[in-house]
Design a protein around this motif. Sequence first.
Motif, PDB file in Angstrom:
ATOM      1  N   CYS A 161       0.841  -1.211   0.000  1.00 16.06           N
ATOM      2  CA  CYS A 161       0.000   0.000   0.000  1.00 16.06           C
ATOM      3  C   CYS A 161       0.872   1.255   0.000  1.00 16.06           C
ATOM      4  CB  CYS A 161      -0.904   0.024   1.235  1.00 16.06           C
ATOM      5  SG  CYS A 161      -2.206  -1.219   1.191  1.00 16.06           S
ATOM      6  N   LEU A 162       1.870   1.281   0.890  1.00 14.83           N
ATOM      7  CA  LEU A 162       2.733   2.458   0.987  1.00 14.83           C
ATOM      8  C   LEU A 162       3.470   2.704  -0.332  1.00 14.83           C
ATOM      9  CD1 LEU A 162       4.073   1.839   4.600  1.00 14.83           C
ATOM     10  CD2 LEU A 162       2.852   3.905   3.847  1.00 14.83           C
ATOM     11  N   ALA A 163       3.937   1.625  -0.957  1.00 13.42           N
ATOM     12  CA  ALA A 163       4.671   1.763  -2.224  1.00 13.42           C
ATOM     13  C   ALA A 163       3.739   2.259  -3.332  1.00 13.42           C
ATOM     14  CB  ALA A 163       5.310   0.432  -2.602  1.00 13.42           C
ATOM     15  N   ASP A 164       2.532   1.704  -3.397  1.00 10.50           N
ATOM     16  CA  ASP A 164       1.567   2.131  -4.418  1.00 10.50           C
ATOM     17  C   ASP A 164       1.232   3.614  -4.273  1.00 10.50           C
ATOM     18  OD1 ASP A 164       1.450  -0.376  -5.492  1.00 10.50           O
ATOM     19  OD2 ASP A 164      -0.572  -0.861  -4.771  1.00 10.50           O
ATOM     20  N   LEU A 165       1.025   4.031  -3.044  1.00 13.07           N
ATOM     21  CA  LEU A 165       0.649   5.431  -2.799  1.00 13.07           C
ATOM     22  C   LEU A 165       1.755   6.376  -3.259  1.00 13.07           C
ATOM     23  CD1 LEU A 165      -0.948   4.778   0.689  1.00 13.07           C
ATOM     24  CD2 LEU A 165      -2.180   5.667  -1.310  1.00 13.07           C
ATOM     25  N   LYS A 166       2.980   5.979  -2.965  1.00 14.47           N
ATOM     26  CA  LYS A 166       4.131   6.789  -3.362  1.00 14.47           C
ATOM     27  C   LYS A 166       4.187   6.881  -4.903  1.00 14.47           C
ATOM     28  CE  LYS A 166       7.594   9.015  -1.557  1.00 14.47           C
ATOM     29  NZ  LYS A 166       7.583   9.963  -0.471  1.00 14.47           N
ATOM     30  N   LYS A 167       4.006   5.722  -5.537  1.00 11.84           N
ATOM     31  CA  LYS A 167       4.026   5.651  -7.001  1.00 11.84           C
ATOM     32  C   LYS A 167       2.987   6.574  -7.624  1.00 11.84           C
ATOM     33  CE  LYS A 167       4.758   1.099  -7.619  1.00 11.84           C
ATOM     34  NZ  LYS A 167       4.153  -0.231  -7.799  1.00 11.84           N
ATOM     35  N   LEU A 168       1.838   6.671  -6.968  1.00  8.20           N
ATOM     36  CA  LEU A 168       0.732   7.455  -7.516  1.00  8.20           C
ATOM     37  C   LEU A 168       0.870   8.949  -7.235  1.00  8.20           C
ATOM     38  CD1 LEU A 168      -2.085   4.917  -6.631  1.00  8.20           C
ATOM     39  CD2 LEU A 168      -1.601   5.776  -8.931  1.00  8.20           C
ATOM     40  N   GLY A 169       1.922   9.325  -6.534  1.00 11.74           N
ATOM     41  CA  GLY A 169       2.182  10.745  -6.324  1.00 11.74           C
ATOM     42  C   GLY A 169       1.471  11.361  -5.130  1.00 11.74           C
ATOM     43  N   TYR A 170       0.964  10.530  -4.256  1.00 17.92           N
ATOM     44  CA  TYR A 170       0.415  11.070  -3.006  1.00 17.92           C
ATOM     45  C   TYR A 170       1.549  11.563  -2.131  1.00 17.92           C
ATOM     46  CZ  TYR A 170      -4.165   8.652  -3.458  1.00 17.92           C
ATOM     47  OH  TYR A 170      -5.400   8.214  -3.843  1.00 17.92           O
ATOM     48  N   GLU A 171       1.259  12.511  -1.247  1.00 17.70           N
ATOM     49  CA  GLU A 171       2.121  12.714  -0.097  1.00 17.70           C
ATOM     50  C   GLU A 171       1.742  11.601   0.852  1.00 17.70           C
ATOM     51  OE1 GLU A 171       2.131  16.465   1.891  1.00 17.70           O
ATOM     52  OE2 GLU A 171       3.602  17.243   0.481  1.00 17.70           O
ATOM     53  N   VAL A 172       2.733  10.822   1.238  1.00 18.42           N
ATOM     54  CA  VAL A 172       2.432   9.616   2.005  1.00 18.42           C
ATOM     55  C   VAL A 172       2.743   9.805   3.485  1.00 18.42           C
ATOM     56  CG1 VAL A 172       3.001   7.185   2.310  1.00 18.42           C
ATOM     57  CG2 VAL A 172       2.821   8.144   0.009  1.00 18.42           C
ATOM     58  N   GLY A 173       1.740   9.532   4.290  1.00 20.06           N
ATOM     59  CA  GLY A 173       1.921   9.579   5.742  1.00 20.06           C
ATOM     60  C   GLY A 173       1.919   8.174   6.299  1.00 20.06           C
ATOM     61  N   SER A 174       2.829   7.918   7.233  1.00 18.13           N
ATOM     62  CA  SER A 174       2.811   6.625   7.905  1.00 18.13           C
ATOM     63  C   SER A 174       3.088   6.866   9.383  1.00 18.13           C
ATOM     64  CB  SER A 174       3.812   5.661   7.266  1.00 18.13           C
ATOM     65  OG  SER A 174       3.570   4.350   7.724  1.00 18.13           O
ATOM     66  N   GLY A 175       3.599   5.857  10.052  1.00 20.54           N
ATOM     67  CA  GLY A 175       3.873   6.045  11.462  1.00 20.54           C
ATOM     68  C   GLY A 175       3.748   4.753  12.228  1.00 20.54           C
ATOM     69  N   CYS A 176       3.922   4.847  13.538  1.00 17.91           N
ATOM     70  CA  CYS A 176       3.895   3.619  14.336  1.00 17.91           C
ATOM     71  C   CYS A 176       3.317   3.869  15.716  1.00 17.91           C
ATOM     72  CB  CYS A 176       5.300   3.046  14.448  1.00 17.91           C
ATOM     73  SG  CYS A 176       6.470   4.142  15.256  1.00 17.91           S
ATOM     74  N   LEU A 177       2.983   2.768  16.339  1.00 20.12           N
ATOM     75  CA  LEU A 177       2.568   2.772  17.730  1.00 20.12           C
ATOM     76  C   LEU A 177       3.792   2.477  18.582  1.00 20.12           C
ATOM     77  CD1 LEU A 177      -0.772   0.835  17.315  1.00 20.12           C
ATOM     78  CD2 LEU A 177      -0.526   3.124  18.290  1.00 20.12           C
ATOM     79  N   VAL A 178       3.823   3.042  19.772  1.00 17.59           N
ATOM     80  CA  VAL A 178       4.960   2.828  20.663  1.00 17.59           C
ATOM     81  C   VAL A 178       4.453   2.209  21.962  1.00 17.59           C
ATOM     82  CG1 VAL A 178       6.745   3.979  22.040  1.00 17.59           C
ATOM     83  CG2 VAL A 178       6.304   4.718  19.680  1.00 17.59           C
ATOM     84  N   GLY A 179       5.066   1.086  22.324  1.00 17.76           N
ATOM     85  CA  GLY A 179       4.709   0.454  23.591  1.00 17.76           C
ATOM     86  C   GLY A 179       3.703  -0.667  23.450  1.00 17.76           C
ATOM     87  N   LEU A 180       3.603  -1.227  22.255  1.00 18.75           N
ATOM     88  CA  LEU A 180       2.744  -2.402  22.076  1.00 18.75           C
ATOM     89  C   LEU A 180       3.316  -3.562  22.885  1.00 18.75           C
ATOM     90  CD1 LEU A 180       2.316  -2.145  18.203  1.00 18.75           C
ATOM     91  CD2 LEU A 180       0.454  -1.940  19.870  1.00 18.75           C
ATOM     92  N   PRO A 181       2.472  -4.454  23.386  1.00 17.78           N
ATOM     93  CA  PRO A 181       2.996  -5.625  24.096  1.00 17.78           C
ATOM     94  C   PRO A 181       3.982  -6.392  23.197  1.00 17.78           C
ATOM     95  CG  PRO A 181       0.564  -5.618  24.073  1.00 17.78           C
ATOM     96  CD  PRO A 181       1.010  -4.451  23.275  1.00 17.78           C
TER      97      PRO A 181
END
Length: 347
Positions: free
Chosen positions: A183-203
């Motif tokens: 998904c992230l790669a496709d979005l980049k390919k299509l010229g979106y500004e791509v936002g991602s991120g992570c959760l911190v402190g998952l078990p």
Amino acid sequence: MDKIIELIEKAEKTHDLKRDEIIELLKDEEHMNELFSAADRVRKKYVGDEVELRGLIEFSNICKRNCMYCGLRRDNSKLKRYRLTEEEIIDFARKAKGYGYQTVVLQSGEDDYYTVSRMKHIVSEIKKLDLAITLSIGEKTFEEYKAYREVNSDRYLIRIETTDKKLYEDLDPGMSHENRKRCLADLKKLGYEVGSGCLVGLPNQTIESLADDILFFKEIDADMLGVGPFIPNEDTPLGNEKKGDFYLSVKVMALIRLLMLDINIPATTAMESLVPEGRSIALKAGANVVMPNVTEGEYRKLYALYPGKICVNDTPGHCRQCISLKISKIGRTVSLTKGFRKKTAKL
Ligand code: 5AD
Ligand code: SF4
Ligand code: FES
């Protein structure tokens, strides 16, 4: 000189750290303030003092996925579900424009009621208001992402949540880490500004894997990165787990700024839900974006990802004023632009 201080100086000067060095900085608790100040200076140099505001519209809390941490998961039968009509969503965007927002973020659970043709209609109508649009509606096919891009959606937000494949697939049953990366790669390919991120402190999440998250974000050249502490929700299987550490999440965010200079970084709602003034702390440690809620009425309360979510009893007008005040209190100003990535860094 102290090893940690040396590493912070290296990060600020070269914007390049090895995995081991990132791990050391994430583990350190003595020099957090120095780390945050360095990230703050880099923020000022590359993206300036203006804070970008994005109006967040939470338009459906119905989700076909079953992420173990999330209150919107399909097996949570305790949650009253809602879905806004196309006209309601467009109306909230119009109101957001009235409050001075230049961007709206359309966020929902993965809800197949919103077909491509419905979403295209919503996006097209909102674009007529001269607003930038960020979509945050989950995993779709290349063709779907392409269709939304063709009606001029500007940005897309999809957190990787964690780059630890095993942890991801344990916590997001039935979902594939490969597909998320696709998904992230496709979005980049299509010229979106791509936002991602992570959760911190998952078990079972390790510091080492957080370092991998940071390196992954750099590798994919994300344009926006949101980091939030995990907050256990008692209506989910992870209800009795330990909550994520606020300062560890701010450290991850500060390191992202030090390594990725000119990207947009939000001070996240989860941060302030865990610690009072958490967003102001984040804005002084590398963040340059805030996403105030512009959803009206009881829907805010029902978009219950985690408990203690801020602003659930407030109105869009109140949040708009509140956030302006917080921003001016720390000597910053509200941006009047659409807030695309500035690309000021020449690496
Ligand atoms: N605590 C913190 N953040 C959460 N999210 C979902 N559940 C939780 C939780 N319990 C985050 C996920 C998702 C975003 C919309 O909300 O990272 O991508
Ligand atoms: Fe659905 Fe997103 Fe929650 Fe997962 S994190 S259950 S995909 S809303
Ligand atoms: Fe909603 Fe402060 S931003 S009350």
